[in-house]
Design a protein around this motif. Sequence first.
Motif, mmCIF file in Angstrom:
data_model
loop_
_atom_site.group_PDB
_atom_site.id
_atom_site.type_symbol
_atom_site.label_atom_id
_atom_site.label_comp_id
_atom_site.label_asym_id
_atom_site.label_seq_id
_atom_site.Cartn_x
_atom_site.Cartn_y
_atom_site.Cartn_z
ATOM 1 N N MET A 1 -4.827 -0.337 6.065
ATOM 2 C CA MET A 1 -6.019 0.081 5.335
ATOM 3 C C MET A 1 -6.014 -0.473 3.909
ATOM 4 N N GLN A 2 -4.856 -0.329 3.215
ATOM 5 C CA GLN A 2 -4.787 -0.825 1.842
ATOM 6 C C GLN A 2 -4.980 -2.337 1.789
ATOM 7 N N GLU A 3 -4.452 -3.033 2.797
ATOM 8 C CA GLU A 3 -4.591 -4.479 2.851
ATOM 9 C C GLU A 3 -6.063 -4.883 2.917
ATOM 10 N N GLN A 4 -6.845 -4.145 3.695
ATOM 11 C CA GLN A 4 -8.275 -4.409 3.804
ATOM 12 C C GLN A 4 -8.969 -4.131 2.480
ATOM 13 N N THR A 5 -8.571 -3.062 1.810
ATOM 14 C CA THR A 5 -9.141 -2.713 0.510
ATOM 15 C C THR A 5 -8.860 -3.819 -0.499
ATOM 16 N N VAL A 6 -7.632 -4.302 -0.530
ATOM 17 C CA VAL A 6 -7.256 -5.380 -1.448
ATOM 18 C C VAL A 6 -8.093 -6.620 -1.166
ATOM 19 N N VAL A 61 -3.941 -0.550 -5.755
ATOM 20 C CA VAL A 61 -4.564 -1.827 -5.376
ATOM 21 C C VAL A 61 -4.722 -2.778 -6.561
ATOM 22 N N LEU A 62 -4.576 -2.279 -7.764
ATOM 23 C CA LEU A 62 -4.789 -3.100 -8.958
ATOM 24 C C LEU A 62 -3.882 -4.331 -8.993
ATOM 25 N N LEU A 63 -2.601 -4.145 -8.810
ATOM 26 C CA LEU A 63 -1.658 -5.267 -8.876
ATOM 27 C C LEU A 63 -1.849 -6.271 -7.737
ATOM 28 N N PRO A 64 -1.973 -5.807 -6.479
ATOM 29 C CA PRO A 64 -2.201 -6.798 -5.407
ATOM 30 C C PRO A 64 -3.518 -7.569 -5.577
#
Length: 107
Positions: A1-6, A61-64
């Motif tokens: 999920m986070q990967e999609q958000t990034v 998500v800021l750093l990625p």
Amino acid sequence: MQEQTVENETRMYLFDLMNTAKEHGFKADDNWQLSLVTDKERSRIQKNYHPTIAAKMFPEVLLPVFHSVKSKLHQTLNSEEQLINTKSISAEDLKFLVAFVPTRPRT
């Protein structure tokens, strides 16, 4: 999920950068400078430079997204940027990804 958000955040941010560059007639030597900043620093940059693109993001998500945008713009991380991690983002209260062109001060 986070990967999609990034991925989505990166795509939207790059879209804004490209549109703004077209709108303002950027030349080949007009390069975006990306920074992770606090709310206070964001205000200062927006006051001193035009155009600027600022996006508030969750710390996780800021750093990625920062790394992804830098990569897509073919910019390498400087030594300071390489030291940034999720702990320093929280400790320094970094909340925004801001892009501006240092050669375009607000007049």
